[in-house]
Design an enzyme around this catalytic site. Structure first.
Site, short mmCIF file in Angstrom:
data_model
loop_
_atom_site.label_atom_id
_atom_site.label_comp_id
_atom_site.label_asym_id
_atom_site.label_seq_id
_atom_site.Cartn_x
_atom_site.Cartn_y
_atom_site.Cartn_z
N LYS B 17 35.73 -28.05 -15.99
CA LYS B 17 35.23 -26.90 -15.23
C LYS B 17 36.24 -25.77 -15.33
O LYS B 17 37.37 -25.89 -14.85
CB LYS B 17 34.99 -27.30 -13.78
CG LYS B 17 33.95 -28.43 -13.69
CD LYS B 17 33.31 -28.56 -12.33
CE LYS B 17 32.22 -29.64 -12.40
NZ LYS B 17 31.42 -29.76 -11.21
N CYS B 81 19.24 -28.98 -24.76
CA CYS B 81 20.39 -29.87 -25.01
C CYS B 81 20.64 -30.10 -26.49
O CYS B 81 21.67 -30.65 -26.87
CB CYS B 81 20.19 -31.21 -24.32
SG CYS B 81 19.92 -31.05 -22.55
N GLY B 116 27.04 -24.63 -9.61
CA GLY B 116 26.67 -25.99 -9.19
C GLY B 116 25.19 -26.14 -8.88
O GLY B 116 24.44 -25.18 -8.92
N ARG B 188 26.64 -41.62 -4.43
CA ARG B 188 25.53 -40.90 -3.79
C ARG B 188 24.20 -41.07 -4.55
O ARG B 188 24.15 -40.90 -5.76
CB ARG B 188 25.91 -39.41 -3.76
CG ARG B 188 24.97 -38.50 -3.06
CD ARG B 188 25.72 -37.31 -2.48
NE ARG B 188 26.49 -36.54 -3.45
CZ ARG B 188 25.99 -35.53 -4.17
NH1 ARG B 188 24.74 -35.19 -4.05
NH2 ARG B 188 26.77 -34.86 -5.00
N CYS B 199 24.59 -40.04 -13.62
CA CYS B 199 24.13 -38.73 -14.11
C CYS B 199 25.33 -38.02 -14.73
O CYS B 199 26.43 -38.07 -14.18
CB CYS B 199 23.60 -37.87 -12.97
SG CYS B 199 22.29 -38.68 -12.02
N CYS B 200 25.12 -37.37 -15.89
CA CYS B 200 26.24 -36.69 -16.53
C CYS B 200 26.71 -35.54 -15.65
O CYS B 200 25.93 -34.94 -14.92
CB CYS B 200 25.83 -36.19 -17.92
SG CYS B 200 24.47 -35.02 -17.91
#
Lengths: 380, 380
Positions: B17, B81, B116, B188, B199-200
């Site tokens: 990030k 993608c 996000g 979560r 999840c990526c």
């Protein structure tokens, strides 16, 4: 080993404001028109290249999914205002090299989704974020050109008058209303000296083309329009003085295109050039050597760039009258050239047209170093 | 007449990030690394294809402007993608056909610019606008697969455990922390049965490749990685029953790729596949025939898809651990395969690797009819 390449199908939807249509709604009628124009079974299409700047993810797939033309390689391409001329370039290259025999090109954009105002350019671009949006850039070009060569406000306004007059004859044009020099000069100021009627309108639109190898073209049409040159280039960073009165990227692209086509500017009967602003068309006259440096104003005034002149520039009405849905423009220019070379342009037919040119250039704030330019030359 | 095609340069920046970096800041170090890796003078690069999904207008031009690599044809490509694997496909095609000898491929994305949350998908897509975002779709796939084949929650979680273990060994991976089945299952809930660690992650990144013809490759490296197959396809609309447990587009693409490469799944030493969610990797084992239908869970559990197994799947850590900056993924997968086939993969080296595969698939909500899939097979 390369093969000749032709356009055998061309279609477009009239440009305008269609906020109620989705991107796919907008584009599939243009694709169907191109397929029908070529008289081709969609299953013969081997690949599709879709040009769009703001269409969003998977535009080509969403459009072609609507008519069941799926399973083939589909690629979305973006090069700002050159998006679909870039797609056309790659379609031509892939056919010329023997990779495919039949390729579909789509150009599409829906600008009404932004609700009006200046287009969202890249904030990361230093000059853009400091106010150098497109109208400001072209206003600077105009100011400098007027200073250098004595171009008048009236001459500048004449570009819009001519292209609106052409657009009046084009059923697919967004602006179908004549205007006068007085009206152009009196319209709302945008960035001095450019007034509202000297800036292309925002709108929505789509266009499509079927590109073929020489081997298969005769299966579809007896009058294929041959592509003599297809050139794509990008801007070059120029440290120091930047000459705002000449578009280096277009000059360089033009030189390549003349060489590849084996002809010069004198041979061109009509040219669809990227007149996003009035001044742009004038500097492109010179970049393509339709006239000498500094003489574009007089060239226009003397009628050399309209019907009956040396080269009919933007018979479709150009971006100023036909409209400029960014990603659709390059493909729509090609549609116009094809119709002209086939003698199908109705009231705006350029008499005896044999050679046409299209030119779409995008991005490229002041230094043109982030720009793209794609030029095609066609013959019947 | 076609020529052989190789990769002679590969570079990437560690994924992560980096909200403070611009898109160009993010990408040019990857480009320089690829150029240095090839030992090539940038002036030898004849064209550039830049894959990005959200990069914005003229991404490639902005990146290459930063290092003065301009004036050449630069095309931005978007296929969700599959953006940079699509760019790689066109680079390979243009070299194979003889159009160019040296082409640069870039993949880049900056997802932190969205701040996000779920990625902004196309609201015009009917299923997306009704809630069928990617985690929901893959959750449905997982549910159905568990129902059909008895896959357990623990087996599903093992995909993340394996890929995190691989990612730990990759200095370029975003997630460099091992995890356990218990931790994955306790993370979560996102869309049942998928938990957060299945999840990526969202992130930023870039990768670049130098693609060459056989003619010039020896000028740059003695160990070019040959490309045996480069296939791009799009989804097909399937009226009626949609089998969520098998990815039709990948199966079809794989069949083409095996044919073009002249090899089958048994020959593959390592495969970078599109594990955006844990279940995805499992259904791709079957789509590539690494194992039989319904046996992916057992195949994983028995260690066949990790170091020492039949085929090392996602030695880089895959999308789940290396990260998935959308447009960068396809190019980064190719970088990993190149490093593995050269024996440069350090701690995560697949012993004696001779054949590698990369697979990036994008778009394609429930029916896959809006999808794109690009598969490459490489050999040393």
């Amino acid at each position: 080993m390369t093969t000749g390449v032709s356009v055998v199908g061309a279609g477009m939807v009239p440009f305008g404001k269609f906020p109620e249509r989705s991107l796919a709604d907008l584009a599939w009628p243009a694709v169907k028109q191109a397929l029908n124009d070529a008289g081709i079974d969609p299953r013969r299409v081997q690949a599709a290249f879709c040009g769009t700047a703001f269409g969003g993810m998977m535009s080509g797939q969403r459009i072609l999914g609507r008519i069941g033309l799926t399973g083939i390689p589909i690629t979305n391409m973006e090069n700002a205002c050159s998006a679909s001329s870039t797609a056309l370039h790659h379609a031509v290259s892939s056919v010329r090299s023997g990779q495919y025999d039949v390729v579909l090109v789509i150009g599409v954009e829906k600008l009404t989704k932004f609700g009006g105002g200046t287009l969202p350019l890249e904030e990361e671009d230093w000059e853009v974020s400091n106010g150098m949006v497109m109208p400001a850039l072209y206003a600077m070009r105009a100011q400098r050109y007027m200073h250098e060569f004595g171009l008048t406000d009236r001459q500048l306004a004449l570009v819009s008058v001519k292209n609106r007059r052409h657009g009046l004859l084009n059923p697919d044009a967004q602006m179908r209303k004549e205007t006068t020099v007085e009206e152009v000069l009196a319209s709302r100021p945008i960035a001095e000296p450019l007034t509202l009627l000297q800036c292309c309108p925002a709108g929505d639109g789509a266009a499509a083309l079927i590109i073929c190898s020489d081997k298969v073209a005769p299966q579809f049409r007896t009058d294929p329009v041959r592509i003599l040159a297809s050139d794509l280039t990008s801007g070059k960073y120029t440290p120091g003085f930047r000459d705002l009165t000449t578009p280096e990227i277009t000059r360089r692209g033009a030189a390549e295109a003349w060489e590849h086509a084996g002809i010069g500017p004198d041979a061109v009967d009509l040219a669809e050039v990227h007149d996003a602003f009035s001044i742009a068309e004038l500097i492109y006259y010179e970049a393509f050597d339709f006239c000498a440096r500094g003489e574009a104003g007089a060239f226009l005034e003397q009628g050399h760039s309209t019907f009956g002149g040396k080269v009919v520039v933007n018979p479709s009405g150009g971006l100023l009258a036909k409209g400029h849905p960014i990603g659709a423009t390059g493909a729509a220019q090609a549609v116009e050239v094809v119709r002209q070379l086939r003698g199908e342009a109705g009231e705006r037919q350029v008499e005896g047209a044999r050679i046409g040119l299209s030119h779409a250039t995008g991005g490229g704030i002041a230094g043109f170093d982030h720009g793209a330019c794609s030029i095609h030359i066609y013959a019947r």
